[in-house]
Motif scaffolding. Sequence first.
Motif, PDB file in Angstrom:
ATOM      1  N   GLY A 140      14.891   4.778   7.676  1.00  0.00           N
ATOM      2  CA  GLY A 140      16.136   4.352   7.070  1.00  0.00           C
ATOM      3  C   GLY A 140      16.350   4.832   5.649  1.00  0.00           C
ATOM      4  N   ARG A 141      15.368   5.484   5.073  1.00  0.00           N
ATOM      5  CA  ARG A 141      15.474   5.937   3.690  1.00  0.00           C
ATOM      6  C   ARG A 141      16.080   7.326   3.602  1.00  0.00           C
ATOM      7  N   GLU A 142      16.762   7.556   2.499  1.00  0.00           N
ATOM      8  CA  GLU A 142      17.299   8.890   2.252  1.00  0.00           C
ATOM      9  C   GLU A 142      16.201   9.813   1.746  1.00  0.00           C
ATOM     10  N   GLU A 143      15.333   9.297   0.879  1.00  0.00           N
ATOM     11  CA  GLU A 143      14.208  10.073   0.351  1.00  0.00           C
ATOM     12  C   GLU A 143      12.912   9.409   0.770  1.00  0.00           C
ATOM     13  N   LEU A 144      11.936  10.210   1.155  1.00  0.00           N
ATOM     14  CA  LEU A 144      10.651   9.653   1.570  1.00  0.00           C
ATOM     15  C   LEU A 144       9.703   9.428   0.396  1.00  0.00           C
ATOM     16  N   ALA A 145      10.040   9.954  -0.753  1.00  0.00           N
ATOM     17  CA  ALA A 145       9.156   9.796  -1.909  1.00  0.00           C
ATOM     18  C   ALA A 145       9.017   8.318  -2.265  1.00  0.00           C
ATOM     19  N   ALA A 146       7.877   7.961  -2.810  1.00  0.00           N
ATOM     20  CA  ALA A 146       7.613   6.578  -3.207  1.00  0.00           C
ATOM     21  C   ALA A 146       8.586   6.152  -4.302  1.00  0.00           C
ATOM     22  N   MET A 149       0.850  -1.175   0.000  1.00  0.00           N
ATOM     23  CA  MET A 149       0.000   0.000   0.000  1.00  0.00           C
ATOM     24  C   MET A 149       0.894   1.237   0.000  1.00  0.00           C
ATOM     25  N   ALA A 150       0.579   2.157  -0.862  1.00  0.00           N
ATOM     26  CA  ALA A 150       1.360   3.391  -0.948  1.00  0.00           C
ATOM     27  C   ALA A 150       0.758   4.448  -0.015  1.00  0.00           C
ATOM     28  N   TYR A 151       1.615   5.084   0.735  1.00  0.00           N
ATOM     29  CA  TYR A 151       1.178   6.152   1.635  1.00  0.00           C
ATOM     30  C   TYR A 151       1.520   7.496   1.018  1.00  0.00           C
ATOM     31  N   ASP A 152       0.687   8.479   1.278  1.00  0.00           N
ATOM     32  CA  ASP A 152       0.885   9.829   0.782  1.00  0.00           C
ATOM     33  C   ASP A 152       2.173  10.416   1.357  1.00  0.00           C
ATOM     34  N   LEU A 153       2.879  11.168   0.544  1.00  0.00           N
ATOM     35  CA  LEU A 153       4.139  11.771   0.979  1.00  0.00           C
ATOM     36  C   LEU A 153       3.927  12.691   2.180  1.00  0.00           C
ATOM     37  N   ASN A 154       2.809  13.417   2.221  1.00  0.00           N
ATOM     38  CA  ASN A 154       2.535  14.312   3.357  1.00  0.00           C
ATOM     39  C   ASN A 154       2.412  13.531   4.661  1.00  0.00           C
ATOM     40  N   LEU A 155       1.790  12.347   4.600  1.00  0.00           N
ATOM     41  CA  LEU A 155       1.675  11.511   5.793  1.00  0.00           C
ATOM     42  C   LEU A 155       3.054  11.053   6.238  1.00  0.00           C
ATOM     43  N   ARG A 156       3.881  10.639   5.297  1.00  0.00           N
ATOM     44  CA  ARG A 156       5.233  10.194   5.634  1.00  0.00           C
ATOM     45  C   ARG A 156       6.010  11.303   6.342  1.00  0.00           C
ATOM     46  N   ILE A 157       5.898  12.504   5.820  1.00  0.00           N
ATOM     47  CA  ILE A 157       6.603  13.652   6.415  1.00  0.00           C
ATOM     48  C   ILE A 157       6.094  13.913   7.829  1.00  0.00           C
ATOM     49  N   LYS A 158       4.761  13.883   8.012  1.00  0.00           N
ATOM     50  CA  LYS A 158       4.188  14.126   9.340  1.00  0.00           C
ATOM     51  C   LYS A 158       4.656  13.072  10.339  1.00  0.00           C
ATOM     52  N   VAL A 159       4.707  11.815   9.907  1.00  0.00           N
ATOM     53  CA  VAL A 159       5.144  10.735  10.792  1.00  0.00           C
ATOM     54  C   VAL A 159       6.593  10.951  11.217  1.00  0.00           C
ATOM     55  N   ILE A 160       7.462  11.234  10.267  1.00  0.00           N
ATOM     56  CA  ILE A 160       8.883  11.444  10.579  1.00  0.00           C
ATOM     57  C   ILE A 160       9.062  12.659  11.476  1.00  0.00           C
ATOM     58  N   GLU A 161       8.348  13.742  11.196  1.00  0.00           N
ATOM     59  CA  GLU A 161       8.449  14.947  12.033  1.00  0.00           C
ATOM     60  C   GLU A 161       7.981  14.666  13.461  1.00  0.00           C
ATOM     61  N   PHE A 214      -1.030   7.437  13.789  1.00  0.00           N
ATOM     62  CA  PHE A 214      -1.136   7.609  12.337  1.00  0.00           C
ATOM     63  C   PHE A 214      -1.613   6.354  11.619  1.00  0.00           C
ATOM     64  N   LYS A 215      -1.830   5.266  12.385  1.00  0.00           N
ATOM     65  CA  LYS A 215      -2.297   4.001  11.820  1.00  0.00           C
ATOM     66  C   LYS A 215      -1.384   3.495  10.697  1.00  0.00           C
ATOM     67  N   VAL A 216      -0.092   3.489  11.019  1.00  0.00           N
ATOM     68  CA  VAL A 216       0.940   3.003  10.103  1.00  0.00           C
ATOM     69  C   VAL A 216       1.747   1.963  10.865  1.00  0.00           C
ATOM     70  N   GLY A 217       2.053   0.859  10.230  1.00  0.00           N
ATOM     71  CA  GLY A 217       2.801  -0.208  10.889  1.00  0.00           C
ATOM     72  C   GLY A 217       4.188   0.232  11.335  1.00  0.00           C
ATOM     73  N   ARG A 218       4.638  -0.358  12.428  1.00  0.00           N
ATOM     74  CA  ARG A 218       5.963  -0.015  12.961  1.00  0.00           C
ATOM     75  C   ARG A 218       7.065  -0.328  11.965  1.00  0.00           C
ATOM     76  N   ALA A 219       6.961  -1.460  11.298  1.00  0.00           N
ATOM     77  CA  ALA A 219       7.989  -1.840  10.314  1.00  0.00           C
ATOM     78  C   ALA A 219       8.058  -0.810   9.198  1.00  0.00           C
ATOM     79  N   THR A 220       6.917  -0.282   8.792  1.00  0.00           N
ATOM     80  CA  THR A 220       6.880   0.751   7.754  1.00  0.00           C
ATOM     81  C   THR A 220       7.593   2.003   8.235  1.00  0.00           C
ATOM     82  N   ILE A 221       7.332   2.393   9.459  1.00  0.00           N
ATOM     83  CA  ILE A 221       7.982   3.585  10.015  1.00  0.00           C
ATOM     84  C   ILE A 221       9.495   3.392  10.059  1.00  0.00           C
TER      85      ILE A 221
END
Length: 77
Positions: A40-46, A1-13, A28-35
């Motif tokens: 560990g990624r350099e870029e959060l973009a899909a 499942m692809a998550y929106d980039l804005n959600l990824r940014i909010k989670v990391i922040e 945020f209802k996102v799995g721990r492994a996903t977080i």
Amino acid sequence: MAYDLNLRIKVIEFIESGGGITKTSKIFKVGRATIYRWLGREELAATKVENRQGKINIKKLEEDVKNNPAYASKRKS
């Protein structure tokens, strides 16, 4: 499942501001492994998968049906 980039940014922040992984996961209802992967990624973009190999090679399937017409006709009944 692809998550929106804005959600990824909010989670990391949220994590960088002191939130724990488990708490962030629940909020945020996102799995721990996903977080952990996002951290560990350099870029959060899909990432775009260029060449995904399917389970069935269509050309080989067509060749097999052509070489074994009796079996193919039995399967249609």
